[in-house]
Motif scaffolding. Sequence first.
Motif, mmCIF file in Angstrom:
data_model
loop_
_atom_site.group_PDB
_atom_site.id
_atom_site.type_symbol
_atom_site.label_atom_id
_atom_site.label_comp_id
_atom_site.label_asym_id
_atom_site.label_seq_id
_atom_site.Cartn_x
_atom_site.Cartn_y
_atom_site.Cartn_z
ATOM 1 N N PHE A 1 5.702 -40.396 -27.181
ATOM 2 C CA PHE A 1 5.081 -41.512 -26.256
ATOM 3 C C PHE A 1 4.621 -42.506 -27.138
ATOM 4 O O PHE A 1 3.837 -42.342 -28.313
ATOM 5 N N GLU A 2 4.777 -43.878 -26.695
ATOM 6 C CA GLU A 2 4.341 -45.185 -27.226
ATOM 7 C C GLU A 2 2.913 -45.312 -26.679
ATOM 8 O O GLU A 2 2.589 -45.526 -25.510
ATOM 9 N N VAL A 3 2.041 -45.371 -27.275
ATOM 10 C CA VAL A 3 0.445 -45.551 -27.088
ATOM 11 C C VAL A 3 -0.059 -47.249 -27.139
ATOM 12 O O VAL A 3 -0.038 -47.642 -28.472
ATOM 13 N N ASP A 4 -0.416 -47.603 -26.043
ATOM 14 C CA ASP A 4 -1.084 -48.972 -25.934
ATOM 15 C C ASP A 4 -2.206 -48.647 -25.123
ATOM 16 O O ASP A 4 -2.528 -48.282 -24.104
ATOM 17 N N LYS A 5 -3.541 -49.390 -25.966
ATOM 18 C CA LYS A 5 -4.707 -49.068 -25.179
ATOM 19 C C LYS A 5 -4.881 -49.782 -24.070
ATOM 20 O O LYS A 5 -5.813 -49.621 -23.280
ATOM 21 N N ASN A 6 -4.071 -50.915 -23.622
ATOM 22 C CA ASN A 6 -4.183 -51.742 -22.481
ATOM 23 C C ASN A 6 -3.310 -50.942 -21.296
ATOM 24 O O ASN A 6 -3.325 -52.086 -20.235
ATOM 25 N N GLN A 7 -2.659 -50.215 -21.522
ATOM 26 C CA GLN A 7 -1.752 -49.598 -20.484
ATOM 27 C C GLN A 7 -1.450 -48.056 -20.818
ATOM 28 O O GLN A 7 -1.628 -47.615 -21.735
ATOM 29 N N PRO A 8 -0.901 -47.256 -19.774
ATOM 30 C CA PRO A 8 -0.704 -45.821 -20.072
ATOM 31 C C PRO A 8 0.046 -45.502 -20.939
ATOM 32 O O PRO A 8 1.190 -46.273 -21.142
ATOM 33 N N PRO A 9 0.151 -44.457 -21.800
ATOM 34 C CA PRO A 9 1.150 -43.807 -22.712
ATOM 35 C C PRO A 9 2.714 -44.072 -21.984
ATOM 36 O O PRO A 9 3.011 -43.616 -20.878
ATOM 37 N N LYS A 10 3.521 -44.539 -22.867
ATOM 38 C CA LYS A 10 5.086 -44.866 -22.262
ATOM 39 C C LYS A 10 5.787 -43.763 -23.036
ATOM 40 O O LYS A 10 5.913 -43.761 -24.229
ATOM 41 N N PRO A 11 6.540 -42.829 -22.222
ATOM 42 C CA PRO A 11 7.320 -41.780 -22.820
ATOM 43 C C PRO A 11 8.879 -42.541 -23.533
ATOM 44 O O PRO A 11 9.400 -43.623 -22.513
ATOM 45 N N ILE A 12 9.082 -42.356 -24.727
ATOM 46 C CA ILE A 12 10.121 -43.053 -25.241
ATOM 47 C C ILE A 12 11.233 -42.180 -25.707
ATOM 48 O O ILE A 12 12.298 -42.532 -26.167
ATOM 49 N N ALA A 13 11.166 -40.816 -26.111
ATOM 50 C CA ALA A 13 11.860 -39.978 -26.333
ATOM 51 C C ALA A 13 11.605 -38.429 -26.121
ATOM 52 O O ALA A 13 10.469 -38.232 -26.193
ATOM 53 N N THR A 14 12.611 -37.636 -25.705
ATOM 54 C CA THR A 14 12.812 -36.300 -25.594
ATOM 55 C C THR A 14 13.435 -35.717 -26.556
ATOM 56 O O THR A 14 14.755 -35.908 -26.549
ATOM 57 N N LEU A 15 13.141 -34.776 -27.601
ATOM 58 C CA LEU A 15 13.870 -34.243 -28.471
ATOM 59 C C LEU A 15 13.823 -32.701 -28.104
ATOM 60 O O LEU A 15 12.972 -32.015 -27.993
ATOM 61 N N ASN A 16 15.291 -32.370 -28.049
ATOM 62 C CA ASN A 16 15.739 -30.994 -27.609
ATOM 63 C C ASN A 16 16.489 -30.613 -28.867
ATOM 64 O O ASN A 16 17.797 -31.097 -29.226
ATOM 65 N N GLY A 17 16.228 -29.378 -29.322
ATOM 66 C CA GLY A 17 17.033 -28.810 -30.396
ATOM 67 C C GLY A 17 16.445 -27.523 -30.791
ATOM 68 O O GLY A 17 17.241 -26.533 -31.437
ATOM 69 N N HIS A 18 15.211 -27.042 -30.234
ATOM 70 C CA HIS A 18 14.611 -25.664 -30.391
ATOM 71 C C HIS A 18 15.009 -24.822 -29.291
ATOM 72 O O HIS A 18 15.509 -25.385 -28.256
ATOM 73 N N HIS A 19 15.132 -23.575 -29.628
ATOM 74 C CA HIS A 19 15.549 -22.554 -28.685
ATOM 75 C C HIS A 19 14.601 -21.629 -28.250
ATOM 76 O O HIS A 19 14.842 -20.523 -27.951
ATOM 77 N N GLY A 20 13.380 -21.955 -28.648
ATOM 78 C CA GLY A 20 12.114 -21.198 -28.097
ATOM 79 C C GLY A 20 10.952 -22.109 -28.050
ATOM 80 O O GLY A 20 11.025 -23.276 -28.043
ATOM 81 N N PRO A 21 9.647 -21.830 -27.517
ATOM 82 C CA PRO A 21 8.721 -22.549 -27.620
ATOM 83 C C PRO A 21 8.287 -23.198 -28.711
ATOM 84 O O PRO A 21 8.387 -22.609 -29.967
ATOM 85 N N VAL A 22 7.744 -24.358 -28.700
ATOM 86 C CA VAL A 22 7.761 -25.335 -29.851
ATOM 87 C C VAL A 22 5.961 -25.394 -30.085
ATOM 88 O O VAL A 22 5.229 -25.709 -29.230
ATOM 89 N N TRP A 23 5.572 -24.902 -31.328
ATOM 90 C CA TRP A 23 4.190 -24.589 -31.532
ATOM 91 C C TRP A 23 3.459 -25.862 -31.854
ATOM 92 O O TRP A 23 2.325 -25.980 -31.605
ATOM 93 N N GLN A 24 3.962 -26.471 -32.906
ATOM 94 C CA GLN A 24 3.407 -27.480 -33.481
ATOM 95 C C GLN A 24 4.296 -28.736 -33.951
ATOM 96 O O GLN A 24 5.642 -28.530 -34.032
ATOM 97 N N VAL A 25 3.671 -29.948 -33.850
ATOM 98 C CA VAL A 25 4.428 -31.148 -34.594
ATOM 99 C C VAL A 25 3.449 -31.724 -35.777
ATOM 100 O O VAL A 25 2.179 -31.611 -35.555
ATOM 101 N N SER A 26 3.995 -32.284 -36.515
ATOM 102 C CA SER A 26 3.357 -33.051 -37.499
ATOM 103 C C SER A 26 3.835 -34.313 -37.983
ATOM 104 O O SER A 26 5.239 -34.288 -38.466
ATOM 105 N N TRP A 27 3.418 -35.606 -38.276
ATOM 106 C CA TRP A 27 3.823 -36.814 -38.445
ATOM 107 C C TRP A 27 4.035 -36.855 -40.112
ATOM 108 O O TRP A 27 2.890 -36.787 -40.754
ATOM 109 N N MET A 28 5.119 -36.966 -40.463
ATOM 110 C CA MET A 28 5.097 -37.485 -41.960
ATOM 111 C C MET A 28 4.223 -38.873 -42.101
ATOM 112 O O MET A 28 4.296 -39.831 -41.416
#
Length: 311
Positions: A40-67
Amino acid sequence: MATVIGKVDTLHDEMIHDAQMDIYGHRLATCSSDRSVRIFEVDKNQPPKPIATLNGHHGPVWQVSWMHPMYGVVLASCSYDKKVILWKENERGEWNKLFTHEKHAGSVNSIQWAPPDTGLYLVCGSSDGTISIVQGFGDDKFESSHVINNAHTTGVNAVSWAPSHPASTTLDPSSKDYDTVNKRFVSGGGDSMVRVWKFSGEEWACEAELKGHTNWVRDVAWAPDTGFTTSTIASCCHDGKVIIWQCSDLDKGNWESKTMHAFDDVIWHLSWSVMGDILAVSGGDNKVTLWRESHKGGWICISKQDSNNAN
């Protein structure tokens, strides 16, 4: 007092397991049992905007981490499907798979990128009892560089990097230790143990075993560098106990422990503030509490938020 300032409709179909902001606070990544990662794209002046859905896993996704953005716009995700996937945004704003890490024989439960001064490393902890390291070499080249076998005999639940420089290192640029890089991380497992790992020579070795929990260690969090001379780790357990571990000299390994608080329910997650002086604690009671160390050395709750009553 902490206040809920807004909510995000993540569009996930099942339970959300993690949500992480990027370093600038402009992007939010979430992951779920529905096997997807959403950005999601986050802007303090408006609601978060969804920009991408990433599909590639074949089970529950537990964690994410930004480089860290100095290396590029890359997001890592880990899943029950035994995989870690690195996703990269291209110049057109499209997200694609950059690298898939498939060195584990069980669910990959926890991942975290190292601080930028430590190097381009991603640590991964798995239910198969091993910890692996993914290393980057620039130009979008990554490889699985190290595997620590039997890190925790009954599975690894959490991993967390140390700050880039040891707390005992003076901030004086003229010091001989000023450029010392602290290649350490901490892990917690189903064997009730907390372990500190150090890169020595060409291998990762267990430097310290921290004993104090009586059940599965659910999360560990190494506090950011605060400018003080003490390294601090927080750990939480299925028994409801949160322990603070402190060490004044990592090479000597003189870790001391203090029970911050014993909760009535399982504690799932810990998170330090950027300054490393406030610890957020969330557990099975659906509450998030904020804790700060007092001048007398004890820990006091400074705020509480019940997620069931958040508006």
